[in-house]
Write a protein that holds these residues in place. Structure first.
Motif, PDB file in Angstrom:
ATOM      1  N   LYS A   1     -32.257 -60.537  43.591  1.00 39.80           N
ATOM      2  CA  LYS A   1     -32.206 -59.083  43.682  1.00 39.80           C
ATOM      3  C   LYS A   1     -30.800 -58.668  44.105  1.00 39.80           C
ATOM      4  O   LYS A   1     -30.237 -59.224  45.048  1.00 39.80           O
ATOM      5  N   ARG A   2     -30.240 -57.695  43.379  1.00 42.09           N
ATOM      6  CA  ARG A   2     -28.893 -57.209  43.677  1.00 42.09           C
ATOM      7  C   ARG A   2     -28.971 -55.794  44.244  1.00 42.09           C
ATOM      8  O   ARG A   2     -29.737 -54.951  43.758  1.00 42.09           O
TER       9      ARG A   2
ATOM     10  N   ASP B   1     -24.748 -51.921  43.970  1.00 42.61           N
ATOM     11  CA  ASP B   1     -23.985 -52.101  42.737  1.00 42.61           C
ATOM     12  C   ASP B   1     -23.488 -53.533  42.584  1.00 42.61           C
ATOM     13  O   ASP B   1     -22.398 -53.788  42.080  1.00 42.61           O
ATOM     14  N   GLY B   2     -24.287 -54.482  43.031  1.00 41.32           N
ATOM     15  CA  GLY B   2     -23.941 -55.887  42.865  1.00 41.32           C
ATOM     16  C   GLY B   2     -23.136 -56.485  43.991  1.00 41.32           C
ATOM     17  O   GLY B   2     -22.839 -57.683  43.965  1.00 41.32           O
TER      18      GLY B   2
ATOM     19  N   SER C   1     -32.344 -54.032  35.772  1.00 40.19           N
ATOM     20  CA  SER C   1     -30.916 -54.348  35.843  1.00 40.19           C
ATOM     21  C   SER C   1     -30.512 -54.988  37.163  1.00 40.19           C
ATOM     22  O   SER C   1     -29.403 -55.516  37.278  1.00 40.19           O
ATOM     23  N   THR C   2     -31.392 -54.990  38.172  1.00 43.57           N
ATOM     24  CA  THR C   2     -31.036 -55.580  39.474  1.00 43.57           C
ATOM     25  C   THR C   2     -31.980 -56.692  39.907  1.00 43.57           C
ATOM     26  O   THR C   2     -31.787 -57.266  40.978  1.00 43.57           O
TER      27      THR C   2
END
Length: 806
Positions: A728-729, A732-733, A694-695
């Motif tokens: 890459k995040r 939390d973004g 997710s990241t």
């Protein structure tokens, strides 16, 4: 003025159509945001049997026309949402149903992240729409999205559609910068604010007739009130480093959207060119061979400021003011060249070296005022738009050349300075109406463009430390242009058919005056530009389409100016005040299966196509590149594209094109010979987007081109490129890290050859294709808000061109 009046009368005359029973409404999500291009079915309320199908418009609107009276209900579906149904309703004449709300499907891509939907491709009657909002594809920059859009090719930094340069629009407003500046601009636009990319191969009548295909970037709508901001910085390293830093601020209330961004760029670019010219005697024997090596080092500093204010005057009225300011106080180039001359026996005869200094300063100011008013409840819209552009380009070029014998003895030296400047002002005003006439969608509008451009060049011989003005090589060029345009178009959907047709007329009154040469070029003409689109859906998941358009390419202001830009005194570029506009006709046949697999059979022909052609003067041993008209350019192509999420963690897009390119032009060798060129080529592109988690996302893209034709030049060998992008995040973004490697194997560099009659020259440009970029962006405030960030420009700005652009 009689021509514009006649034009308006011609274009706004139409036949009224009888009104029939119809159903209108809108598809929205739970946040009241419009859902574009959803599949919509009209069903009988009694047994849910199928009556008619449609696709929601960009603003979520739906229309079913010519429907018999009865009791119905509507079903809507879209990837990432649960199917939605309206309440049953009775149709007697006309009815507008309540907004149909779709609930987001939280199970979409559950194995990866519930925040992502799958990107979709929808084939509309006049465009292909690549929907990326809230998908993994939108996690990069806007430029990343464009590179991954099916059918879009990046060739030496230029965006192409169907092998022709594409124009970039943002929210239906054109953006024009150099290829490098455009890339910098779009890399500064976060992809999370992008809703879709529209690939418009044959633009409809509402768009200016100028140019080729359009890439229209549609941004997301504002969702809620709040504040957000970001800071960003990047470092790109090729041969030399390039730095970028900026910030953006956004604030929204219930009546005001305020956006401002500032970006600072500091670049050090290196470009190396190798050249080969073989000169001939009148009898065809070899006279001499020159081998060139040039290196250009350019240091650029630029500042850009973009401010947008959107005022909500009422529920139906919006007023917007935009200011874009680009200030480039420094774009200085140091150019060094070495040319070796060989006799017919291949022995070194002599050589000369050139040192050139080019200093440049540019300012581009754009101010835009836009008003929109929604008329009634049926979605009709009236909009008015005005633009003012002020563009200034000042240069100074100093060139010094030393001629040396093969033994190293000084034979001669020469030096000169040129001081070219360009000042341009552009005024535009536009009025557009979108609505319905009975069961037909209807658009109409009018536009005025006024352009004033003045270019000067002063030439000084500076040999012997004495500066003498040379009036013969001085130049003073004035250009004025007025364009009056108006258009209308109709569109209608039947059960399995869709039809759209329009007509645009443009009356042009242009005058170019080279005061020094005493050359005046006056052009006054009226041209009509029809567009026709037809789509048929005989079965579910199958669609066939055909479309046609006629368009125009007008010369850039600088191409008309006969002044010379010198690489050295024997190699220069020059404009041509006698260039005529080019007319293009384009036809495309399409078949699409499930909006995933598509076949396009495409033909276009551009009469009087404009290009820069090299011509070698064998008698005086010079090579000049001249802006001129070709007789025509023509191409045939068969394109195949396939895009799909092959599983929950990989999206794949494949695009292949088999094409034939032809052109014909008149040689400037004195014999006025007609030269015809033809090549067969193949292009292949693949993009693989991998969702590691997710990241973390990774994109691997490949491009291959077997051959290509540019004027009299064609590729001397195939071209290949591999790019790898990692994102890459963190937090939390809020913090985003991007790492990109472009042209991993350094295989993009391809020589171009031009060989015919007594012409034989090769050009091998080697800019910094191979680069590594590291970028950071930090978001603060309510950073998940969608903003009103957009770029505003006008079509006429596309013909502004830096002096000495190379």
């Amino acid at each position: 003025m009689k021509h514009p009046i006649l034009l308006s009368v011609l274009l706004f005359s139409f036949v009224s159509v009888a009104q029939t029973g119809s159903i209108t409404g809108k598809i929205v999500d739970t946040n009241k945001q419009e859902v574009s291009y959803a599949n919509v079915l009209l069903l009988k309320a009694a047994d849910s049997s199928f009556v008619k199908g449609a696709v929601s418009e960009e603003n979520g609107a739906i229309l079913f026309a010519e429907i018999p009276s009865g009791r119905y209900l509507i079903k809507a579906s879209f990837v990432g949402f649960k199917d939605g149904y309206s309440s049953p309703f009775e149709l007697k004449d006309e009815i507008r149903i309540s907004d149909l709300i779709l609930q987001e499907n939280s199970e979409a891509l559950e194995a990866v992240t519930v925040n992502y939907r799958k990107p979709t491709i929808v084939r509309g009657i006049d465009r292909m729409v690549f929907n990326v909002e809230n998908t993994a594809i939108s996690s990069g920059t806007t430029y990343d999205i464009l590179q991954r859009t099916p059918g879009v090719v990046v060739n030496q930094g230029q965006l192409l559609v169907k092998n022709r340069p594409a124009q970039v629009y943002i929210n239906d407003r054109k953006v024009y910068l150099t290829n490098e500046e455009l890339q910098q601009l779009l890399e500064g636009f976060a992809g999370v604010n992008i809703k879709s990319v529209e690939v418009i191969t044959n633009p409809p009548a509402r768009y200016d007739a100028e140019g080729g295909a359009i890439l229209n970037i549609v941004t997301s709508k504002n969702l809620s009130i709040g504040y957000k901001g970001s800071i960003n910085a990047s470092n790109t390293v090729g041969i030399k480093p390039k730095y970028n830093a900026g910030t953006s601020q956004y604030y929204k209330t219930d009546w005001l959207n305020a956006f401002a961004s500032y970006n600072f760029n500091s670049r050090f670019d290196v470009k190396t060119d190798e050249g080969f010219v073989q000169f001939y005697n009148p009898n065809g024997s070899e006279k001499a061979t020159w081998e060139d090596l040039f290196q250009r080092e350019t240091r650029t500093i630029s500042h850009s400021l973009n401010t947008i204010l959107d005022f909500t005057l009422s529920e139906t009225e919006l007023l917007s003011f935009t200011a874009n300011i680009l200030h480039t106080p420094k774009a200085n180039s140091d150019i060094s060249g070495r040319t070796e001359t060989y006799n017919p026996q291949g022995q070194l005869d002599s050589l000369y070296t050139t040192q050139s200094r080019l200093e440049n300063q540019r300012d581009n100011l754009l101010f835009n005022l836009n008003y929109e008013n929604q008329l009634g409840e049926n979605g009709a819209t009236l909009s008015a738009n005005a633009n003012y552009i002020d563009y200034t380009d000042d240069q100074m070029q100093a060139v010094a050349t030393r001629y040396v014998s093969a033994q190293g003895n000084l034979l001669n030296s020469n030096a000169f300075n040129t001081i070219p400047t360009q000042k341009s002002q552009i005024y535009t005003g536009q009025l557009d109406y979108l609505g319905n006439l009975g069961s037909w969608a209807f658009e109409a509008g009018a536009k005025y463009s006024g352009i004033n451009s003045e270019s000067r060049q002063e030439f000084f011989n500076t040999a012997g430390n004495v500066s003498d003005a040379d009036a013969i090589l001085n130049d003073h060029f004035d250009y004025t242009e007025a364009i009056y345009a108006s258009y209308f178009s109709f569109a209608k959907d039947w059960e399995k058919w869709s039809f759209k047709a329009g007509l645009r007329g443009e009356y042009t009154d242009a005058n170019g005056n080279s005061r020094t040469l005493g050359v005046v070029n006056t052009q006054e003409y009226l041209e009509l530009f029809p567009t026709v689109y037809l789509m048929h859906n005989p079965f579910d998941n199958h669609s066939f389409g055909i479309d046609y358009s006629r368009r125009i390419d007008r010369p850039r202001f600088q191409s008309l100016n006969p002044f010379r830009y010198f690489l050295n005194e024997n190699n220069f570029q020059e404009g041509n005040p006698n260039i005529q506009p080019a007319i293009a006709n384009r036809v495309n046949f399409n078949y699409t299966y499930k909006n995933k697999l598509s076949f396009d059979l495409y033909w276009d022909r551009i009469d009087n196509a404009m290009n820069r052609l090299p011509f070698q003067d064998n008698e005086n041993l010079t090579l000049r590149s001249v802006n001129t008209n070709l007789n025509y350019e023509q191409q045939y192509s068969l394109d195949v594209s396939y895009s799909e999420f092959v599983n929950n963690w990989m999206w794949m897009s494949i695009y292949a094109s088999f094409f034939n390119m032809q052109n014909k032009f008149t040689s400037l060798d004195g014999n006025q010979s007609k030269i015809e060129n033809e090549i067969n080529g193949f292009f292949f592109q693949s993009v693989n987007y991998l969702i590691i988690n997710s990241t973390l996302n990774v994109t691997i893209s490949n491009n291959f081109t077997s051959n290509y034709l540019v004027g009299s030049y064609e590729y001397d060998r195939p071209q290949y490129r591999l790019n790898v992008d990692i994102q890459k995040r963190f937090l939390d973004g809020r913090l985003i890290l991007n790492l990109s490697s472009e042209d991993v194997f350094n295989t993009m560099k391809t020589p171009l050859k031009s060989r015919y009659l007594n012409q034989n020259n090769t050009f091998f440009a080697m800019p910094e294709f191979q680069k590594i970029r590291v970028g950071l962006r930090y978001n603060f405030g309510n950073f998940k808000l969608s903003d009103n960030n957009r770029e505003t420009s006008v079509d006429e700005e596309s013909r502004l061109q830096e002096l000495g652009a190379n």
